[in-house]
Design an enzyme around this catalytic site. Structure first.
Site, PDB file in Angstrom:
ATOM      1  N   PRO A  18       0.847  -1.198   0.000  1.00  0.00           N
ATOM      2  CA  PRO A  18       0.000   0.000   0.000  1.00  0.00           C
ATOM      3  C   PRO A  18       0.880   1.246   0.000  1.00  0.00           C
ATOM      4  O   PRO A  18       1.684   1.434   0.909  1.00  0.00           O
ATOM      5  CB  PRO A  18      -0.790  -0.126   1.300  1.00  0.00           C
ATOM      6  CG  PRO A  18       0.076  -0.954   2.201  1.00  0.00           C
ATOM      7  CD  PRO A  18       0.858  -1.869   1.315  1.00  0.00           C
ATOM      8  N   CYS A 102       3.759   3.486   8.815  1.00  0.00           N
ATOM      9  CA  CYS A 102       4.038   4.753   8.147  1.00  0.00           C
ATOM     10  C   CYS A 102       4.885   5.655   9.041  1.00  0.00           C
ATOM     11  O   CYS A 102       4.478   5.987  10.156  1.00  0.00           O
ATOM     12  CB  CYS A 102       2.746   5.463   7.783  1.00  0.00           C
ATOM     13  SG  CYS A 102       3.030   7.065   6.997  1.00  0.00           S
ATOM     14  N   GLY A 228       7.054  -2.663  -2.999  1.00  0.00           N
ATOM     15  CA  GLY A 228       6.520  -1.311  -3.066  1.00  0.00           C
ATOM     16  C   GLY A 228       7.198  -0.509  -4.156  1.00  0.00           C
ATOM     17  O   GLY A 228       6.812  -0.538  -5.323  1.00  0.00           O
TER      18      GLY A 228
END
Length: 346
Positions: A18, A102, A228
């Site tokens: 994500p 994050c 990613g």
């Protein structure tokens, strides 16, 4: 095969990470077409979902062609996380994922994302709230710990498994590292080899080539790999890794025709989903990555970033295909730029 709840994935699945402002439906579409086994949305604020914020709600858009897909949420309030898990379930993803990784300051300062790494008890409570708030399998993506003096991933893995998560993705860096230095997969291997752990463990960090994927598979024994930044501008990496793992040989690199076709597909889907103005505007950040390494590409790239219709973009892309006809560019690992490194959830 690898199972997450009732989701069945192939042996050694490849997951699309994500990524904020990257892994939207148009980007996920081209990654799925090129071999991604499981994908995740951009991370979504639990508070934003509850407030019915337009940007948060828009990130709930998922489509049948991209399944299985997980929706990732973040937040620091138990009630909000539980409620948002229920909201997410209404759009029927295959799973709900929690972002505890994050490192961006504006997220951490709200006690969310990697900010939770300093409080394992809170992490457990937030996770339990999500598990209790949905009928979907719940997974987590996190980091090794807050900094090198407080690496706690082994305890985190055990405790989150105990409250019901069904898979764990680990980025091999601490929050303090951000995206600097090399990801340390030895800690990921420790979690995978822990006899108490029975859920799938996916490794994340620095995978940008088939060789590295196979090396890390063999060395660290993870159930699969989450990719990613290595997929940005190069969605072919998924099928290339699969082929190399299965055969030990490389697939031919994408031709210029292949590259142009994927850019057209990406642009077309972006326009279909966001409208022509916004779709074209947001695609501009992708051109450098798709066309990286081609000689004398600057002039074409400059034309692409000022074009404002799909027809104009198509004409420029066709010019690129003609100009570089027959030119073969070997895959060059993704070059991490400062602006991209500061984004979330890689």
């Amino acid at each position: 095969m690898v199972k997450i709840g009732n989701i069945i994935l192939p042996d050694f699945p490849l997951l699309l990470a994500p990524m904020e402002d990257v892994s939207d439906p148009p980007f996920r579409a081209v990654c799925k077409a090129n071999g991604a086994d499981l994908m995740y949305t951009e991370f979504i604020s639990s508070e934003g979902l509850i407030r019915d914020a337009i940007k948060s709600r828009r990130k709930l858009d998922i489509f049948d062609y991209e399944r299985p897909v997980g929706i990732q949420i973040f937040g620091g309030d138990e009630e909000a996380m539980g409620m948002s898990a229920g909201i997410v379930g209404a759009v029927d993803p295959e799973l709900v994922d929690i972002n505890f990784g994050c490192p961006v300051k504006k997220v951490v300062c709200k006690g969310a994302g990697a900010g939770v790494l300093k409080d394992i008890d809170l992490m457990v409570r937030l996770t339990k709230a999500v598990v209790n708030g949905t009928q979907k399998p719940v997974t987590v993506k996190t980091r090794l710990g807050w900094d090198n003096s407080s690496i706690n991933i082994e305890e985190v893995a055990e405790r989150l498994q105990d409250v019901g998560i069904q898979a764990l993705s680990i980025h091999g860096r601490t929050r303090a590292q951000m995206y600097k230095g090399e990801a340390d997969w030895s800690w990921i291997a420790k979690v995978k080899n822990n006899p108490r752990i029975h859920i799938p463990i996916f490794g994340n960090g620095d995978i940008n080539s088939p060789e590295k994927a196979l090396e890390y598979k063999n060395r660290y024994g993870v159930d699969g790999i989450m990719i990613g930044r290595g997929a940005i501008g190069y969605p072919w990496i998924f099928n290339e890794i699969k082929h190399f793992v299965q055969t030990g040989r490389h697939l031919p690199p994408p031709t210029i025709t292949d590259r142009v076709a994927v850019v057209k597909e990406h642009v077309g889907r972006a326009i279909e989903w966001k409208g022509e103005v916004l779709g074209i505007l947001e695609m501009r950040s992708h051109y450098t990555n798709y066309l990286k390494g081609f000689p004398n590409i600057k002039e074409f790239r400059n034309r692409l970033v000022v074009a404002n219709t799909f027809e104009a973009l198509t004409e420029i892309l066709d010019d690129i295909a003609r100009y570089y006809d027959g030119f073969v560019l070997e895959h060059q690992p993704f070059a991490f730029k400062k602006a991209q490194v500061e984004e979330c959830a890689f």
